[in-house]
Design a protein around this motif. Sequence first.
Motif, PDB file in Angstrom:
ATOM      1  N   GLN A   2       0.983  -1.174   0.086  1.00  0.00           N
ATOM      2  CA  GLN A   2       0.111  -0.001  -0.138  1.00  0.00           C
ATOM      3  C   GLN A   2       0.830   1.230   0.181  1.00  0.00           C
ATOM      4  O   GLN A   2       1.841   1.203   0.788  1.00  0.00           O
ATOM      5  CB  GLN A   2      -0.936  -0.024   1.190  1.00  0.00           C
ATOM      6  CG  GLN A   2      -1.850   1.467   1.417  1.00  0.00           C
ATOM      7  CD  GLN A   2      -2.908   1.073   2.283  1.00  0.00           C
ATOM      8  OE1 GLN A   2      -3.258   0.106   2.808  1.00  0.00           O
ATOM      9  NE2 GLN A   2      -3.732   2.312   2.441  1.00  0.00           N
ATOM     10  N   ARG A  30      -2.329  -1.103  -3.491  1.00  0.00           N
ATOM     11  CA  ARG A  30      -3.548  -0.383  -2.737  1.00  0.00           C
ATOM     12  C   ARG A  30      -3.028   1.085  -2.686  1.00  0.00           C
ATOM     13  O   ARG A  30      -1.584   1.358  -2.364  1.00  0.00           O
ATOM     14  CB  ARG A  30      -3.983  -0.942  -1.474  1.00  0.00           C
ATOM     15  CG  ARG A  30      -4.326  -2.304  -1.551  1.00  0.00           C
ATOM     16  CD  ARG A  30      -5.915  -2.215  -1.481  1.00  0.00           C
ATOM     17  NE  ARG A  30      -6.399  -3.711  -1.889  1.00  0.00           N
ATOM     18  CZ  ARG A  30      -7.621  -3.774  -2.076  1.00  0.00           C
ATOM     19  NH1 ARG A  30      -8.507  -2.627  -1.943  1.00  0.00           N
ATOM     20  NH2 ARG A  30      -7.879  -5.037  -2.281  1.00  0.00           N
ATOM     21  N   THR A  31      -3.727   1.986  -2.810  1.00  0.00           N
ATOM     22  CA  THR A  31      -3.351   3.480  -3.034  1.00  0.00           C
ATOM     23  C   THR A  31      -3.397   3.860  -1.399  1.00  0.00           C
ATOM     24  O   THR A  31      -3.955   3.134  -0.666  1.00  0.00           O
ATOM     25  CB  THR A  31      -4.392   4.487  -3.657  1.00  0.00           C
ATOM     26  OG1 THR A  31      -5.686   4.227  -2.898  1.00  0.00           O
ATOM     27  CG2 THR A  31      -4.710   3.908  -4.839  1.00  0.00           C
ATOM     28  N   ALA A  37      -5.350  -0.368  -7.238  1.00  0.00           N
ATOM     29  CA  ALA A  37      -4.750   0.154  -8.509  1.00  0.00           C
ATOM     30  C   ALA A  37      -3.587  -0.586  -9.186  1.00  0.00           C
ATOM     31  O   ALA A  37      -3.028  -1.512  -8.446  1.00  0.00           O
ATOM     32  CB  ALA A  37      -4.272   1.666  -8.207  1.00  0.00           C
ATOM     33  N   LEU A  39       0.521   0.190 -10.420  1.00  0.00           N
ATOM     34  CA  LEU A  39       1.573   1.176 -10.474  1.00  0.00           C
ATOM     35  C   LEU A  39       2.462   0.418 -11.343  1.00  0.00           C
ATOM     36  O   LEU A  39       3.005  -0.433 -11.257  1.00  0.00           O
ATOM     37  CB  LEU A  39       2.097   1.030  -8.821  1.00  0.00           C
ATOM     38  CG  LEU A  39       3.442   1.891  -8.943  1.00  0.00           C
ATOM     39  CD1 LEU A  39       2.888   3.448  -8.734  1.00  0.00           C
ATOM     40  CD2 LEU A  39       4.130   1.804  -7.452  1.00  0.00           C
ATOM     41  N   SER A  66     -11.742   3.944  -7.989  1.00  0.00           N
ATOM     42  CA  SER A  66     -10.357   3.971  -6.916  1.00  0.00           C
ATOM     43  C   SER A  66     -10.168   5.246  -7.109  1.00  0.00           C
ATOM     44  O   SER A  66     -10.026   6.014  -8.086  1.00  0.00           O
ATOM     45  CB  SER A  66      -9.540   2.958  -7.372  1.00  0.00           C
ATOM     46  OG  SER A  66      -9.786   1.604  -7.243  1.00  0.00           O
ATOM     47  N   THR A  68      -6.668   8.023  -5.558  1.00  0.00           N
ATOM     48  CA  THR A  68      -5.340   7.863  -5.308  1.00  0.00           C
ATOM     49  C   THR A  68      -5.201   8.450  -3.817  1.00  0.00           C
ATOM     50  O   THR A  68      -4.127   8.137  -3.123  1.00  0.00           O
ATOM     51  CB  THR A  68      -4.462   8.723  -6.201  1.00  0.00           C
ATOM     52  OG1 THR A  68      -4.626  10.096  -6.213  1.00  0.00           O
ATOM     53  CG2 THR A  68      -4.848   8.222  -7.689  1.00  0.00           C
ATOM     54  N   GLY A 281       4.314   7.279  -6.504  1.00  0.00           N
ATOM     55  CA  GLY A 281       2.906   7.648  -6.880  1.00  0.00           C
ATOM     56  C   GLY A 281       2.676   7.608  -8.160  1.00  0.00           C
ATOM     57  O   GLY A 281       2.704   6.601  -8.831  1.00  0.00           O
ATOM     58  N   PRO A 284      -2.598   9.660 -12.339  1.00  0.00           N
ATOM     59  CA  PRO A 284      -3.440   8.778 -12.362  1.00  0.00           C
ATOM     60  C   PRO A 284      -4.137   8.766 -13.577  1.00  0.00           C
ATOM     61  O   PRO A 284      -4.330   9.824 -14.553  1.00  0.00           O
ATOM     62  CB  PRO A 284      -4.495   9.432 -11.409  1.00  0.00           C
ATOM     63  CG  PRO A 284      -4.201  10.967 -11.434  1.00  0.00           C
ATOM     64  CD  PRO A 284      -2.943  10.887 -11.697  1.00  0.00           C
ATOM     65  N   LEU A 305      -1.589   4.001 -12.331  1.00  0.00           N
ATOM     66  CA  LEU A 305      -0.923   5.235 -11.758  1.00  0.00           C
ATOM     67  C   LEU A 305       0.505   4.917 -12.814  1.00  0.00           C
ATOM     68  O   LEU A 305       1.230   4.059 -12.573  1.00  0.00           O
ATOM     69  CB  LEU A 305      -0.342   5.275 -10.399  1.00  0.00           C
ATOM     70  CG  LEU A 305      -1.518   5.108  -9.431  1.00  0.00           C
ATOM     71  CD1 LEU A 305      -1.254   5.073  -7.980  1.00  0.00           C
ATOM     72  CD2 LEU A 305      -2.350   6.648  -9.580  1.00  0.00           C
TER      73      LEU A 305
END
Length: 394
Positions: A2, A30-31, A37, A39, A66, A68, A281, A284, A305
């Motif tokens: 996460q 997980r955001t 999500a 990445l 979802s 961010t 990060g 998005p 992401l």
Amino acid sequence: MQLPFEQPDPMRPAPGLRRLQQQGPIHAIRTAVGDPAWLVTGYAQVRALLDDDRLGRSHPAPETASRTGESAIFGGPLGDFATEQADHRRTRALLQPHFSPRRMRALRGRVEQLTTELLDELEAAGPPADLHAALALPLPITVICELLGVPFEDRAQFRAWTQAAGDVTDRARSEQGLAELFGYGQALVARKREQGLIGEMGEGGDVISRLVATEGVSDEEAAAMGMFLLFAGHETTVAAIGEGALWLLATPGQWRALVDDPSQVDAAVEEILRAPGLGGGGIPRYARTDLEVAGARVRAGDLVLLDTGAANHDGAVFADPDRFDLARPAAAHLSFGHGARYCIGAPLARIELHVVFSQLATRLPTLKLGCAPEEVSFNTHTLTGGLAALPVTW
């Protein structure tokens, strides 16, 4: 795993992110608010997906998408799913002429003048100083105010609103800041109309006034575009100047290399744009259809992401990627994006960074940090990050 990744050293990539990158270019995560999500951390995949129209900023069911984080700007979906691509093309066509390389080059003399004046004040006050407050913050604000036609004397107000709007941890604060910023933009447009500042203008007209005078653009739309430009046009450059100075001064040999050879300023600017964004990060996007990315099956509606920071530290493209190095062989970083959504403000940002570090290296060759690098404080709750202060001496 996460987000956010635990990052013991703000100037070094998070160990957890680097472990993920070693496993492959795309990862189920997980955001920060616990939503699922993907990445994407590989350079080749991020670059391709930045210009892939199977991804977008909108979602057919935004209330269930979802998120961010809590930011009102980038926390969740934006735009109309049915018309997003046409809307984006129209907005970009409206804004691009105001940020053409030719128009930006015409601003260079003014950027040089403003930088000189700020450094005059810095030198007159003498060391020690806060380079963030003395240069990194006021220069981009002044430039974007003059470009857009926003009164500089309102900077304390709109700076507070942009900081609030960019809060990634407090949705109520972010939404309130964005509402205040847009309300200010609408009042500014109305004031320009009352003062007779809207009309036929040549090349010298400010961007907001020129947008209002454009056929088919409502006052509300011009105000909204103006405020988005105000946010993006100074927050990101403030962060880049501060972080660029920190990385130059904290990395052994790099500040001296620039001072001894000012012709390296172009390389310095590109490394400043690449290196401090450590990843963890990302930009998005939402999948508009099912697609496959490096063997992973991404479903329509999934949050993806695009981690440009991680991509800019991909060892397959950048040798010794975590080192800040002015002598690095040229390679195209992704800090301004790629393709159809490439940042329209890139020419202006490069000009500001080029001018700032050219003048700093010439005028303050003995510049050094006024504290240990680990004592520098970062903004961790805002979209653009950056420094809270940068103590220096010379």
